[in-house]
Design a protein around this motif. Structure first.
Motif, PDB file in Angstrom:
ATOM      1  N   CYS A 142       0.804  -1.229   0.000  1.00 31.22           N
ATOM      2  CA  CYS A 142       0.000   0.000   0.000  1.00 31.22           C
ATOM      3  C   CYS A 142       0.835   1.278   0.000  1.00 31.22           C
ATOM      4  CB  CYS A 142      -0.949   0.005   1.192  1.00 31.22           C
ATOM      5  SG  CYS A 142      -0.128   0.133   2.787  1.00 31.22           S
ATOM      6  N   LYS A 143       2.152   1.144   0.103  1.00 31.64           N
ATOM      7  CA  LYS A 143       3.119   2.246   0.097  1.00 31.64           C
ATOM      8  C   LYS A 143       3.041   3.147   1.326  1.00 31.64           C
ATOM      9  CE  LYS A 143       2.467   3.026  -4.642  1.00 31.64           C
ATOM     10  NZ  LYS A 143       2.750   3.819  -5.836  1.00 31.64           N
ATOM     11  N   ASP A 144       2.525   2.630   2.422  1.00 28.08           N
ATOM     12  CA  ASP A 144       2.585   3.339   3.705  1.00 28.08           C
ATOM     13  C   ASP A 144       4.028   3.339   4.191  1.00 28.08           C
ATOM     14  OD1 ASP A 144       0.235   4.436   4.575  1.00 28.08           O
ATOM     15  OD2 ASP A 144      -0.332   2.775   5.875  1.00 28.08           O
ATOM     16  N   VAL A 145       4.457   4.420   4.816  1.00 24.84           N
ATOM     17  CA  VAL A 145       5.780   4.498   5.438  1.00 24.84           C
ATOM     18  C   VAL A 145       5.555   4.390   6.945  1.00 24.84           C
ATOM     19  CG1 VAL A 145       7.816   5.940   5.835  1.00 24.84           C
ATOM     20  CG2 VAL A 145       6.715   5.916   3.574  1.00 24.84           C
ATOM     21  N   LEU A 146       6.150   3.366   7.536  1.00 23.31           N
ATOM     22  CA  LEU A 146       5.937   3.092   8.964  1.00 23.31           C
ATOM     23  C   LEU A 146       7.263   2.724   9.622  1.00 23.31           C
ATOM     24  CD1 LEU A 146       2.730   0.989   8.369  1.00 23.31           C
ATOM     25  CD2 LEU A 146       2.796   3.258   9.403  1.00 23.31           C
ATOM     26  N   CYS A 147       7.369   3.002  10.918  1.00 21.23           N
ATOM     27  CA  CYS A 147       8.626   2.796  11.635  1.00 21.23           C
ATOM     28  C   CYS A 147       8.884   1.322  11.959  1.00 21.23           C
ATOM     29  CB  CYS A 147       8.672   3.646  12.896  1.00 21.23           C
ATOM     30  SG  CYS A 147       7.424   3.241  14.119  1.00 21.23           S
ATOM     31  N   SER A 148      10.134   1.049  12.235  1.00 20.77           N
ATOM     32  CA  SER A 148      10.599  -0.320  12.464  1.00 20.77           C
ATOM     33  C   SER A 148      10.229  -0.853  13.843  1.00 20.77           C
ATOM     34  CB  SER A 148      12.119  -0.376  12.301  1.00 20.77           C
ATOM     35  OG  SER A 148      12.760   0.079  13.471  1.00 20.77           O
ATOM     36  N   ARG A 149      10.503  -2.125  14.014  1.00 29.41           N
ATOM     37  CA  ARG A 149      10.274  -2.783  15.301  1.00 29.41           C
ATOM     38  C   ARG A 149      11.200  -2.236  16.382  1.00 29.41           C
ATOM     39  NH1 ARG A 149      10.659  -8.755  14.157  1.00 29.41           N
ATOM     40  NH2 ARG A 149      10.162  -8.158  12.060  1.00 29.41           N
ATOM     41  N   PHE A 150      12.243  -1.503  15.987  1.00 28.95           N
ATOM     42  CA  PHE A 150      13.182  -0.932  16.943  1.00 28.95           C
ATOM     43  C   PHE A 150      12.792   0.481  17.369  1.00 28.95           C
ATOM     44  CE2 PHE A 150      15.574  -3.993  14.345  1.00 28.95           C
ATOM     45  CZ  PHE A 150      15.785  -4.941  15.333  1.00 28.95           C
ATOM     46  N   VAL A 151      11.711   0.990  16.784  1.00 26.04           N
ATOM     47  CA  VAL A 151      11.212   2.312  17.167  1.00 26.04           C
ATOM     48  C   VAL A 151       9.870   2.089  17.867  1.00 26.04           C
ATOM     49  CG1 VAL A 151      10.554   4.616  16.348  1.00 26.04           C
ATOM     50  CG2 VAL A 151      12.473   3.441  15.287  1.00 26.04           C
ATOM     51  N   ASN A 152       8.766   2.178  17.127  1.00 26.58           N
ATOM     52  CA  ASN A 152       7.441   1.963  17.728  1.00 26.58           C
ATOM     53  C   ASN A 152       6.663   0.801  17.112  1.00 26.58           C
ATOM     54  OD1 ASN A 152       7.485   4.059  19.709  1.00 26.58           O
ATOM     55  ND2 ASN A 152       7.289   5.534  18.038  1.00 26.58           N
ATOM     56  N   LYS A 153       7.347   0.003  16.280  1.00 23.73           N
ATOM     57  CA  LYS A 153       6.789  -1.230  15.721  1.00 23.73           C
ATOM     58  C   LYS A 153       5.578  -1.017  14.803  1.00 23.73           C
ATOM     59  CE  LYS A 153       8.185  -4.208  19.494  1.00 23.73           C
ATOM     60  NZ  LYS A 153       8.633  -3.731  20.690  1.00 23.73           N
ATOM     61  N   HIS A 154       5.450   0.148  14.195  1.00 21.19           N
ATOM     62  CA  HIS A 154       4.261   0.401  13.379  1.00 21.19           C
ATOM     63  C   HIS A 154       4.211  -0.457  12.114  1.00 21.19           C
ATOM     64  CE1 HIS A 154       3.751   4.302  15.762  1.00 21.19           C
ATOM     65  NE2 HIS A 154       2.824   3.430  16.125  1.00 21.19           N
ATOM     66  N   MET A 155       5.345  -0.785  11.499  1.00 18.76           N
ATOM     67  CA  MET A 155       5.300  -1.663  10.321  1.00 18.76           C
ATOM     68  C   MET A 155       4.921  -3.076  10.738  1.00 18.76           C
ATOM     69  SD  MET A 155       5.336  -1.997   7.078  1.00 18.76           S
ATOM     70  CE  MET A 155       6.060  -0.528   6.395  1.00 18.76           C
ATOM     71  N   LEU A 156       5.415  -3.535  11.851  1.00 11.71           N
ATOM     72  CA  LEU A 156       5.057  -4.859  12.355  1.00 11.71           C
ATOM     73  C   LEU A 156       3.559  -4.915  12.678  1.00 11.71           C
ATOM     74  CD1 LEU A 156       6.029  -7.672  13.190  1.00 11.71           C
ATOM     75  CD2 LEU A 156       6.577  -6.716  15.442  1.00 11.71           C
ATOM     76  N   GLN A 157       3.038  -3.885  13.309  1.00 10.07           N
ATOM     77  CA  GLN A 157       1.597  -3.815  13.594  1.00 10.07           C
ATOM     78  C   GLN A 157       0.789  -3.808  12.301  1.00 10.07           C
ATOM     79  OE1 GLN A 157       1.161  -0.295  15.997  1.00 10.07           O
ATOM     80  NE2 GLN A 157       2.171  -1.210  17.777  1.00 10.07           N
ATOM     81  N   HIS A 158       1.266  -3.075  11.300  1.00 12.22           N
ATOM     82  CA  HIS A 158       0.609  -3.017   9.988  1.00 12.22           C
ATOM     83  C   HIS A 158       0.499  -4.427   9.402  1.00 12.22           C
ATOM     84  CE1 HIS A 158      -0.474  -1.106   6.151  1.00 12.22           C
ATOM     85  NE2 HIS A 158       0.467  -1.836   5.553  1.00 12.22           N
ATOM     86  N   TYR A 159       1.565  -5.187   9.484  1.00 16.87           N
ATOM     87  CA  TYR A 159       1.551  -6.573   8.998  1.00 16.87           C
ATOM     88  C   TYR A 159       0.516  -7.395   9.763  1.00 16.87           C
ATOM     89  CZ  TYR A 159       2.811 -11.489   8.899  1.00 16.87           C
ATOM     90  OH  TYR A 159       2.755 -12.866   8.840  1.00 16.87           O
ATOM     91  N   HIS A 160       0.509  -7.286  11.076  1.00 18.05           N
ATOM     92  CA  HIS A 160      -0.431  -8.076  11.879  1.00 18.05           C
ATOM     93  C   HIS A 160      -1.885  -7.658  11.643  1.00 18.05           C
ATOM     94  CE1 HIS A 160       2.475 -10.464  13.972  1.00 18.05           C
ATOM     95  NE2 HIS A 160       3.130  -9.401  14.419  1.00 18.05           N
ATOM     96  N   GLN A 161      -2.135  -6.376  11.418  1.00 21.64           N
ATOM     97  CA  GLN A 161      -3.499  -5.877  11.227  1.00 21.64           C
ATOM     98  C   GLN A 161      -4.015  -6.073   9.807  1.00 21.64           C
ATOM     99  OE1 GLN A 161      -2.925  -1.822  12.487  1.00 21.64           O
ATOM    100  NE2 GLN A 161      -3.066  -2.322  14.658  1.00 21.64           N
ATOM    101  N   ILE A 162      -3.172  -5.826   8.812  1.00 26.26           N
ATOM    102  CA  ILE A 162      -3.632  -5.795   7.421  1.00 26.26           C
ATOM    103  C   ILE A 162      -3.057  -6.943   6.590  1.00 26.26           C
ATOM    104  CG2 ILE A 162      -3.774  -4.336   5.341  1.00 26.26           C
ATOM    105  CD1 ILE A 162      -3.690  -1.935   7.113  1.00 26.26           C
ATOM    106  N   ASN A 163      -2.049  -7.610   7.114  1.00 26.53           N
ATOM    107  CA  ASN A 163      -1.403  -8.737   6.441  1.00 26.53           C
ATOM    108  C   ASN A 163      -0.604  -8.335   5.203  1.00 26.53           C
ATOM    109  OD1 ASN A 163      -0.770 -11.463   6.687  1.00 26.53           O
ATOM    110  ND2 ASN A 163      -2.277 -12.047   5.150  1.00 26.53           N
ATOM    111  N   HIS A 164      -0.161  -7.092   5.148  1.00 31.13           N
ATOM    112  CA  HIS A 164       0.783  -6.689   4.104  1.00 31.13           C
ATOM    113  C   HIS A 164       2.160  -7.119   4.604  1.00 31.13           C
ATOM    114  CE1 HIS A 164      -1.958  -3.250   2.443  1.00 31.13           C
ATOM    115  NE2 HIS A 164      -2.427  -4.458   2.182  1.00 31.13           N
TER     116      HIS A 164
END
Length: 148
Positions: free
Chosen positions: A77-99
Motif C-alpha cells: 500500500c506504500k505506507d511508510v511506517l517505523c521499524s520494530r526498533f522504534v514503535n513497531k508500526h510496520m510490524l503492527q501493519h503486517y499483523h493488522q492488514i497482512n501486508h
C-alpha cells in the motif's frame, strides 16, 4: 610426575588452541558472523503494489508517530511506517492488514514478515524496480548491481 603433569597441561593447551582455531574458522566462513542469506524467492509477492516505480522518498517520517528514521515502506500500500526498533508500526501493519513485504529505507533491504526472511531485491525481478527507485531517491544515482 612433573613431566606427566606438564605433558597433560600442554596437551590440554594444544586442544584448546584447536578449538579456538575451529571457532575462528567458523566465524570467518560466516556461521557465527550474523550474516543472513537473503531468499531468492517468496510466495507473498502477489500482494505487491502494481506501481512501485512511484514511491515516497526515504526521508518521509512514519505515517503514525512521525519518527524521522528507521522507517519501512510497505510494498503493498506504500505506507511508510517505523521499524520494530522504534514503535513497531510496520510490524503492527503486517499483523493488522497482512501486508507482509516491506523495504527498509535505512539499508534498502526487503523483508517478508510472513516468510520471516530477507528477500534479495537484486535477484527477485518483481522487487528490482522498487529497489532501484529507492536507491536513486536515497543516493541520487543508479545502484551498482552485483554479478551473478
Amino acid at each position: 610426575m612433573a613431566s606427566k603433569a606438564a605433558g597433560s597441561s600442554s596437551s590440554a593447551s594444544l586442544e584448546q588452541g584447536f578449538e579456538e582455531e575451529d571457532e575462528l574458522l567458523m566465524m570467518i566462513q560466516g556461521s557465527e558472523s550474523g550474516w543472513v542469506e537473503a531468499r531468492t524467492s517468496c510466495d507473498h509477492l502477489g500482494s505487491l503494489s502494481s506501481d512501485l516505480s512511484h514511491i515516497p522518498t526515504p526521508d518521509n517520517p512514519c505515517n503514525r508517530c512521525h519518527h524521522p528514521s528507521e522507517n519501512w515502506l510497505c510494498l503493498s500500500c506504500k505506507d511508510v511506517l517505523c521499524s520494530r526498533f522504534v514503535n513497531k508500526h510496520m510490524l503492527q501493519h503486517y499483523h493488522q492488514i497482512n501486508h507482509c513485504v516491506a523495504l527498509s529505507y535505512s539499508d534498502l533491504s526487503v523483508w517478508c514478515f510472513a516468510c520471516d526472511a530477507y528477500l534479495d531485491a537484486q535477484v527477485i525481478m518483481q522487487l528490482r524496480p522498487v529497489y532501484e527507485t529507492a536507491y536513486i531517491l536515497k543516493f541520487g544515482e543508479a545502484p551498482p548491481f552485483r554479478a551473478r
